[in-house]
Design a protein around this motif. Sequence first.
Motif, mmCIF file in Angstrom:
data_model
loop_
_atom_site.group_PDB
_atom_site.id
_atom_site.type_symbol
_atom_site.label_atom_id
_atom_site.label_comp_id
_atom_site.label_asym_id
_atom_site.label_seq_id
_atom_site.Cartn_x
_atom_site.Cartn_y
_atom_site.Cartn_z
ATOM 1 N N VAL A 161 -19.321 -21.823 8.493
ATOM 2 C CA VAL A 161 -19.429 -22.848 7.440
ATOM 3 C C VAL A 161 -20.910 -23.201 7.275
ATOM 4 C CG1 VAL A 161 -18.642 -25.102 6.625
ATOM 5 C CG2 VAL A 161 -17.159 -23.758 8.131
ATOM 6 N N PRO A 162 -21.624 -22.480 6.404
ATOM 7 C CA PRO A 162 -23.064 -22.705 6.244
ATOM 8 C C PRO A 162 -23.433 -24.100 5.728
ATOM 9 C CG PRO A 162 -22.418 -20.610 5.273
ATOM 10 C CD PRO A 162 -21.154 -21.329 5.637
ATOM 11 N N SER A 163 -22.479 -24.837 5.174
ATOM 12 C CA SER A 163 -22.791 -26.173 4.656
ATOM 13 C C SER A 163 -22.868 -27.231 5.752
ATOM 14 C CB SER A 163 -21.771 -26.590 3.593
ATOM 15 O OG SER A 163 -20.468 -26.599 4.142
ATOM 16 N N ILE A 164 -22.522 -26.857 6.986
ATOM 17 C CA ILE A 164 -22.700 -27.757 8.128
ATOM 18 C C ILE A 164 -23.525 -27.027 9.176
ATOM 19 C CG2 ILE A 164 -20.581 -29.086 7.768
ATOM 20 C CD1 ILE A 164 -20.519 -26.902 10.708
ATOM 21 N N LYS A 165 -24.199 -27.795 10.021
ATOM 22 C CA LYS A 165 -24.974 -27.163 11.087
ATOM 23 C C LYS A 165 -25.015 -28.098 12.289
ATOM 24 C CE LYS A 165 -29.177 -24.890 12.373
ATOM 25 N NZ LYS A 165 -30.467 -24.397 12.014
ATOM 26 N N PHE A 166 -24.365 -27.641 13.370
ATOM 27 C CA PHE A 166 -24.494 -28.338 14.639
ATOM 28 C C PHE A 166 -25.891 -28.056 15.169
ATOM 29 C CE2 PHE A 166 -19.805 -27.715 14.739
ATOM 30 C CZ PHE A 166 -19.414 -29.029 14.986
ATOM 31 N N VAL A 167 -26.573 -29.088 15.630
ATOM 32 C CA VAL A 167 -27.900 -28.943 16.212
ATOM 33 C C VAL A 167 -27.869 -29.612 17.580
ATOM 34 C CG1 VAL A 167 -30.347 -29.516 15.995
ATOM 35 C CG2 VAL A 167 -29.030 -28.907 13.959
ATOM 36 N N GLU A 168 -28.031 -28.771 18.624
ATOM 37 C CA GLU A 168 -28.013 -29.301 19.988
ATOM 38 C C GLU A 168 -29.277 -30.097 20.250
ATOM 39 O OE1 GLU A 168 -27.789 -27.873 24.651
ATOM 40 O OE2 GLU A 168 -27.568 -26.356 23.084
ATOM 41 N N GLN A 169 -29.103 -31.226 20.927
ATOM 42 C CA GLN A 169 -30.259 -32.000 21.345
ATOM 43 C C GLN A 169 -30.128 -32.321 22.828
ATOM 44 O OE1 GLN A 169 -29.798 -35.142 18.321
ATOM 45 N NE2 GLN A 169 -29.486 -36.569 20.020
ATOM 46 N N ASP A 170 -31.254 -32.595 23.469
ATOM 47 C CA ASP A 170 -31.251 -32.825 24.913
ATOM 48 C C ASP A 170 -31.252 -34.307 25.282
ATOM 49 O OD1 ASP A 170 -33.842 -33.406 24.209
ATOM 50 O OD2 ASP A 170 -34.767 -31.899 25.501
#
Length: 182
Positions: A60-69
């Motif tokens: 689903v290119p319209s969403i993007k999970f971005v991991e953060q620390d």
Amino acid sequence: MARALRPLSAVVLACGALLNVGTPAGAAAPTPEIIPIDLLLAGSYTDVSREAIAIWNKAVPSIKFVEQDTPAALRVMEYKTARGVQSHVNIKGAGRGWVYLEVGDAQLYKPSRIVVHELGHILSLPDSGPGPCSKVMTGASAGADCPNDQPDTAETAAVADFFARNDVGARVPWWGSGSSAR
């Protein structure tokens, strides 16, 4: 405002494609909806959580999970119960809440399928079981021998449609209506 323009952008692009008109050189693709996520408490599920994040980001290119620390509005946590099974979510709005991954579930089911399924809830999808292995939202009802961890086209379309109309944090319609998200 940006949310209201997304459907209009899609219509303009579709009309351009029908008329064989390309987008201008250098035109940017629509910006995906960013969902910050942390894996600080994911334990043995850390690597498979990263796999599941990549699966959804590609599907689903319209969403993007971005991991953060640092702690995020979406957290993944490994835990253990006496029963040994019961991965689930607690949704605080689309893309927000907690994903609880039970250690024993990974002994029975493909771990990446478990995480993809639970993240599907966070992305607005309810359980759809019992059902076929081809749907990740059928979860455990597809059987322990089901290896599929890829959402099908209907599941990805439902997530894309939800986020075309809603922002991160929006109410997930089925959550809190007595439904169980496992």
